[in-house]
Design an enzyme around this catalytic site. Structure first.
Site, short mmCIF file in Angstrom:
data_model
loop_
_atom_site.label_atom_id
_atom_site.label_comp_id
_atom_site.label_asym_id
_atom_site.label_seq_id
_atom_site.Cartn_x
_atom_site.Cartn_y
_atom_site.Cartn_z
N SER A 20 13.55 41.24 37.01
CA SER A 20 12.25 40.83 37.55
C SER A 20 12.02 39.33 37.40
CB SER A 20 11.15 41.65 36.88
OG SER A 20 9.93 41.53 37.57
N ASP A 38 20.50 28.73 42.27
CA ASP A 38 20.46 28.22 43.65
C ASP A 38 20.36 26.70 43.71
OD1 ASP A 38 20.68 30.76 44.59
OD2 ASP A 38 18.71 30.84 45.57
N LYS A 56 15.90 43.68 40.31
CA LYS A 56 14.53 44.02 40.68
C LYS A 56 13.92 42.85 41.44
CE LYS A 56 9.95 45.25 38.87
NZ LYS A 56 9.22 44.09 39.42
#
Length: 540
Positions: free
Chosen positions: A282, A293, A307
């Site tokens: 999460s 990224d 999740k």
């Protein structure tokens, strides 16, 4: 004959209902069912019981993360996310109907009242604790800030019996589990949850570590199941420059909401490594995905849980709460990390992955080309579709997760052994090791204490078999040392500092930092990527 008539009547009624089926409003059908049960069912059931069961049934038709909380459950959940609670500042354990204080929170009400680790609480508000559950004890000790609780204490070391009225105060429930310098240049922070105080705690931890000379940071998110998304954005802000996208969400109306950093962080430069495992989920995945990224951190460990759904609380008039998935979130490169959630094995995460071999071998996970993305700076290949893949894979230590060790922990046999040992040796240990560093460097757990736990396990029907025995004994000894450290020295999670000496992901992170080229290679995509599914020429 009576039974036969009843069956015929029942079948007749069922037949009469068929022509009306198309005319029934589904909401009216629910109301009619409630009335039918109340009027005809053999046992008495309250409206609340039936309605709660109906709501639970509706929740099961949604995703696994949409849930219903009663008013009491919702209040407890909200309390747990505040980062503090009103209490007296102790950790305790219940053993053989005796309540032992295992640790005192520094600066808390209990310390100010003169309580010590090792004290026994015999009564709370003049009611003996014998026979009480841990939950019942917690409810009695906690309460409104400014109110008092009366404790009767027995101190074995001096043979004293005394009473204390302690005024409850604010006790921190920290999200930063531990923060310390691993070596002269590398700091370590373990983050267990994202709650209301996480950003402030991170600010303090980073400032402290930088004052001690930190140049590199290892951020441990292993076992972090998430929490508040806002807190994850705040932590990302510590490491990323201003106006960097942390994630975006897509809701029911398909509109996109974007979440950016504010540029107020305190560790924008310096090498950063993030540790994850199959339980990292999460909000922790939001943070990990953003750092990966933007090529800001090297990710080490095993694929995270997967999740990628955001829940929003919807209050009901009676104080209960529907926590409903309101959006899907995506990392800055556009990855959805939500794994498929149809089937019975969704929450059986570790066992399913262990059976597939994924937790032991890096090349088991395969991704199709459609899930391939590129990082935003160095254009490394990363994948979506089910968790965050680490840049450096670390296999699971199957001995560490051995069933025998898990059973020993479940029965708290190490907890009892360490407390009994400290009960007789606390003073001599503190005289020999006056601080944690000395203890950690010089102390060795006596063999008889290890064998005491092994013997206790055998009495509980859990014999230790020869396979991997030496490794299990080594891990058990480390566990005992960690527990002893946490009970001897208050003020930090010294347990984790001891246990981390055998943490494979942390040790690999340190090896990567020892060789600057290794860190750069991982950020440049030199590490082996997960296998991609081969094209078969078939369309689906």
């Amino acid at each position: 004959m009576i039974l036969r008539k009843y069956v015929l009547v029942s079948l007749g009624l069922a037949g009469l209902s068929l022509p009306l089926k198309a005319q029934v409003n589904p909401k009216e059908k629910l109301w009619q069912t409630l009335k039918a049960i109340q009027g005809n069912y053999v046992d008495s059931l309250s409206d609340e019981t039936l309605v709660n069961a109906a709501i639970a049934g509706m929740m099961r038709q949604l995703d696994p993360h949409s849930r219903y909380f009663s008013g009491e459950e919702a209040a407890q959940m909200q309390e747990a996310m505040k980062g503090n609670f009103a209490g007296i500042g102790i950790q305790y354990m219940m053993q053989n109907d005796t309540l032992y204080i295992t640790q005192i929170v520094p600066g808390g009400p209990a310390e100010k009242a003169g309580l010590q680790a090792g004290d026994r609480i015999t009564a709370i508000n003049k009611v003996p604790v014998k026979g009480e559950t841990n939950f019942a004890i917690m409810k009695k000790i906690r309460g409104e800030k400014g109110t008092s609780v009366s404790l009767e204490i027995h101190r074995k070391s001096g043979g004293e019996q005394f009473a204390r009225d302690i005024v409850r105060g604010t006790v921190p429930d920290r999200s930063v589990r531990s923060a310390y310098m691993v070596n002269d240049q590398t700091g370590y922070i373990s983050l267990r949850i994202f709650n209301e105080t996480t950003r402030n705690e991170m600010d303090q931890a980073l400032a402290s570590l930088k004052a001690q000379g930190m140049k590199n940071l290892i951020l441990d998110l292993q076992g972090n199941g998430g929490g508040y998304v806002q807190a994850a954005i705040g932590v990302a802000d510590e490491f990323l420059p201003k106006d960097k996208l942390v994630f975006y969400s897509v809701g029911k109306n398909k509109g996109k909401d974007y979440y950016y950093t504010g540029g107020f962080g305190s560790f924008m430069e310096g090498k950063l490594l993030v540790l994850i495992d199959q339980y990292t989920a999460s909000a922790a995945e939001i943070l990990t995905g953003a750092l990966q990224d933007w090529d800001r951190a090297v990710i080490i460990g095993r694929r995270s849980f997967g999740k990628g759904l955001m829940q929003r609380p919807v209050p009901v008039f009676d104080g209960s709460v529907l926590e409903l998935t309101g959006a899907r979130y995506y990392t800055p490169s556009g990855r959805s990390i939500q794994k498929p959630y149809h089937g019975d094995t969704y929450n059986d995460n570790a066992q399913t992955r262990l059976a597939s071999g994924e937790l032991l071998h890096a090349d088991v996970v395969h991704f199709p080309d459609s899930l391939k993305y590129s990082t935003l700076i160095k254009k490394r290949t990363v994948f979506g579709g089910g968790g965050i893949m680490p840049d450096k894979f670390i296999p699971l230590d199957t001995v560490e997760h051995n069933g025998w060790l898990q059973n020993v922990a479940a029965h708290d046999l190490t907890g009892k052994a360490t407390f009994d040992y400290l009960d007789s040796n606390r003073a001599s240990l503190l005289a020999s090791y006056n601080d944690f560093k000395t203890f950690n460097r010089q102390y060795t757990v006596p063999d008889y204490l290890v064998q005491q736990v092994v013997g206790a396990a055998e009495k509980e029907g859990m014999p230790l078999y020869p396979g991997s025995r030496d490794r299990i004994i080594s891990l058990l000894s480390l566990e005992l040392k960690g527990r002893l450290a946490s009970q001897l020295f208050a003020g930090n999670d010294y347990y984790l500092q001891v246990i981390n000496t055998d943490n494979a992901s942390l040790q690999e992170a340190l090896r990567v930092l020892e060789k600057p080229a290794a860190y750069d290679d991982l950020l440049n995509g030199a590490a082996k990527q997960p296998a991609e599914k081969k094209k078969t020429g078939k369309s689906h």
